[in-house]
Each structure stands twice: as structure tokens, then as C-alpha cells.
Scaffold this active site. Sequence first.
Site, PDB file in Angstrom:
ATOM      1  N   ARG A 158      -4.068  -6.991   2.765  1.00 19.75           N
ATOM      2  CA  ARG A 158      -2.673  -6.707   2.420  1.00 19.75           C
ATOM      3  C   ARG A 158      -1.844  -7.972   2.357  1.00 19.75           C
ATOM      4  NH1 ARG A 158      -2.132  -2.452   7.164  1.00 19.75           N
ATOM      5  NH2 ARG A 158      -3.173  -4.277   8.018  1.00 19.75           N
ATOM      6  N   SER A 176      -1.777   2.407   9.053  1.00 20.62           N
ATOM      7  CA  SER A 176      -1.874   3.674   9.791  1.00 20.62           C
ATOM      8  C   SER A 176      -0.939   3.639  10.997  1.00 20.62           C
ATOM      9  CB  SER A 176      -3.310   3.887  10.280  1.00 20.62           C
ATOM     10  OG  SER A 176      -4.209   3.838   9.207  1.00 20.62           O
ATOM     11  N   HIS A 190      -5.310   2.635   1.721  1.00 22.43           N
ATOM     12  CA  HIS A 190      -6.763   2.830   1.816  1.00 22.43           C
ATOM     13  C   HIS A 190      -7.284   3.509   0.544  1.00 22.43           C
ATOM     14  CE1 HIS A 190      -6.139   3.138   6.441  1.00 22.43           C
ATOM     15  NE2 HIS A 190      -6.761   1.994   6.218  1.00 22.43           N
TER      16      HIS A 190
END
Length: 169
Positions: free
Chosen positions: A97, A134, A23
Amino acid sequence: MNHAAGGHAAIYPGSFDPMTRGHLDVIERAAKVFDRVLVAVVVNPQKRDPLFTLDEREAMIREAVAHVANIEVTHFRGLLADFVRSVEAGVIVKGLRVVSDFEGEMSTALMNRSLSGVDTVFLPSDPRWSFVSSTLVKEVYNLGADVAKYVPPAVLRVMQSKRPAPRSA
Ligand code: PNS
């Protein structure tokens, strides 16, 4: 140098539960492209109960981006499209990604444009972070791995305060 955003903010929205180095990399690169980047933390992530409170998620991001002048951190609830219109944002920024990210992000981008008229610009994740999410960071941390490589120091500190220090890798 802000032709794409037309002088308006670029919004980088997310759950940030917690923010990762992936991020952070996208935010730092967006800050070079757009005059102003507004990191917008969703109050109630759709997927699950967040591990970190909204205040924690915002504070961790603020500390991690403190070295870059044109980044602000805020939060929103409800529809991203409504928030984007309320702050008169010029563009939404998302990181991609892997190819599988593209499927969901494409329909989300088109829905957001349909609702708000605001387009989404995708930045490719740096390959160093293409496997970092995350969710995975929380999972491996909870199972005892060292996640210092994957999250900014501000995030690591808060993670450690929530759980005893992990065993060394
Ligand atoms: O970090 P995430 O979990 O991938 O972020 C997802 C986020 C917060 C960008 C997305 O869930 C979102 O925009 N939520 C707000 C609700 C909304 O607008 N839903 C319709 C999207 S088309």
C-alpha cells in the site's frame, strides 16, 4: 499465460480479519496474471486474536471472489514457507500500500524465499485503497462509521451481524 508461476498456484496469504476491498482488488488483479490464485487464510494471526473465526474469514472471501473462476480459498497454520512447499506454489503474492509496508514485506519475502525457495511478487495497491486496512476498518466501524465503501458486501453483512448497524455517515 502463466510463465511467472510456472503452472503452479500463486499464494496470496493473509489474516483477512476481515478481507477489505484492497485485498479483493489485489486478488482480482493477481488472478489476471497467474493461472491459479490460492487465497490462504492464516489460522492464528500473529498480531492479535482475530475478530472473525476462521470459518467466517474463509466464507466471506469465498463469497467475495465467487465471480472469478481461478481463485480458491484455503487456510494454513504454522509457517507460510511450509505451506507454500506443501502445495508446490510457484510464487507468493503480496500487496504493497505505502512505502512503510515495504520494510516489513521485504524481510518477510527474503525469509520466505530462504526457507522455501519461493519468491514473492508485490502488486501495488490501487490508490483508492492505500489507506484501508482490516485494523482501521474494524476500529472505525466499532466507533460507528459506515464501512460499506471499504469492504465487500459479504464482509459488511457479517460485520453487521456481529454488531448493531452503524449510524449513517
Ligand atoms: O494479513 P497479514 O496479517 O499482513 O498477513 C500476515 C501473514 C499471514 C502473511 C504472515 O503473518 C504469515 O505468513 N504468517 C505465517 C507464519 C510465518 O510464516 N511467519 C514467518 C514469516 S517470514
